[in-house]
Motif scaffolding. Structure first.
Motif, mmCIF file in Angstrom:
data_model
loop_
_atom_site.group_PDB
_atom_site.id
_atom_site.type_symbol
_atom_site.label_atom_id
_atom_site.label_comp_id
_atom_site.label_asym_id
_atom_site.label_seq_id
_atom_site.Cartn_x
_atom_site.Cartn_y
_atom_site.Cartn_z
ATOM 1 N N SER A 27 0.842 -1.203 0.000
ATOM 2 C CA SER A 27 0.000 0.000 0.000
ATOM 3 C C SER A 27 0.877 1.253 0.000
ATOM 4 O O SER A 27 2.023 1.239 0.457
ATOM 5 C CB SER A 27 -0.917 0.000 1.214
ATOM 6 N N ASP A 29 0.424 3.781 1.818
ATOM 7 C CA ASP A 29 0.642 4.149 3.213
ATOM 8 C C ASP A 29 1.862 3.430 3.775
ATOM 9 O O ASP A 29 2.660 4.013 4.509
ATOM 10 C CB ASP A 29 -0.600 3.804 4.037
ATOM 11 N N LEU A 33 3.892 6.751 3.006
ATOM 12 C CA LEU A 33 3.062 7.733 3.708
ATOM 13 C C LEU A 33 3.009 7.473 5.211
ATOM 14 O O LEU A 33 4.028 7.244 5.830
ATOM 15 C CB LEU A 33 1.659 7.742 3.088
ATOM 16 N N GLY A 34 1.813 7.476 5.776
ATOM 17 C CA GLY A 34 1.611 7.504 7.220
ATOM 18 C C GLY A 34 2.426 6.527 8.039
ATOM 19 O O GLY A 34 3.146 6.925 8.961
ATOM 20 N N SER A 35 2.305 5.233 7.751
ATOM 21 C CA SER A 35 2.964 4.239 8.606
ATOM 22 C C SER A 35 4.433 4.042 8.271
ATOM 23 O O SER A 35 5.137 3.319 8.981
ATOM 24 C CB SER A 35 2.237 2.889 8.479
#
Length: 208
Positions: A27, A29, A33-35
């Motif tokens: 993904s 993320d 990105l976020g994680s």
């Protein structure tokens, strides 16, 4: 990391001739990105740094392949003529160099000298020299005239490798990454895994 051996190259070629399977696309993320967590590697510990790069290359290989295609597609879309021109000039230069240093050209040259300058051999060598000279002149002209296209083509080839290496060096591995690497190491061969086998590049341990 050790130097590639003949057996490892043969094993990789055998793997490539069989069925290869890409791991799942990670993904966005998880990828950046976020994680995702990033940290500069310890530049003094090349073994740990290399282990991180190899593990990330294996885990995110599908993302990296997609990244390669995206960068190439964007560069060709925005600069189609320059990319095509640069590739053609590079192909011409490589062909001239290959022809000049090919074993057949050397053998013909040596044979003509050993036979005392046979008429047919001398004529063939003369024609070949003119072809090589014409190709070298044309390649030199195009090299100077299309220098920007050549530089752009080289940049297009180098950019995806640079971005991939930087991401693989900075991306910290989490437990999901480590477990996935361990599980997939017992599964079907992957393109990146086969490529690493060809260069005898292996990461240390499973959950490291």
């Amino acid at each position: 990391m050790s130097a590639p051996s003949t057996s490892s190259v043969g094993d990789a070629a055998a793997a490539l001739s069989g069925n290869l399977q890409l791991p799942p696309l990670r993904s966005l993320d998880d990828f950046m990105l976020g994680s995702a967590r990033f940290q500069l590697p310890n530049l003094k510990d090349f073994e740990k740094w290399g282990n991180r790069v190899v593990k990330n290359l294996l885990y995110y290989q599908t993302n990296y392949f997609l990244l390669f295609l995206t960068i190439y597609a964007l560069m060709i879309f925005f600069h189609p003529l320059k990319i095509v021109s640069g590739l053609l000039v590079q192909a011409l230069i490589i062909a001239v160099i290959w022809q000049f240093f090919s074993g057949k050209s050397k053998n013909n040259f040596i044979a003509s000298r050993l036979t005392g300058g046979n008429a047919n051999a001398a004529e063939q060598n003369a024609q070949q020299k003119w072809y090589i000279l014409a190709g070298a002149l044309l390649g030199g002209y195009l090299l100077l005239h299309l220098m920007s296209a050549l530089l752009l083509t080289a940049f297009t080839l180098i950019l995806p490798f640079s971005v991939t290496f930087i991401h693989a060096s900075l991306r910290l591995r989490n437990m999901k990454n480590k477990l996935a690497n361990t599980i997939e190491s017992f599964g079907p061969a992957t393109p990146m895994g086969s490529l690493m086998d060809a260069f005898n590049v292996r990461a240390e341990g499973y959950l490291n």
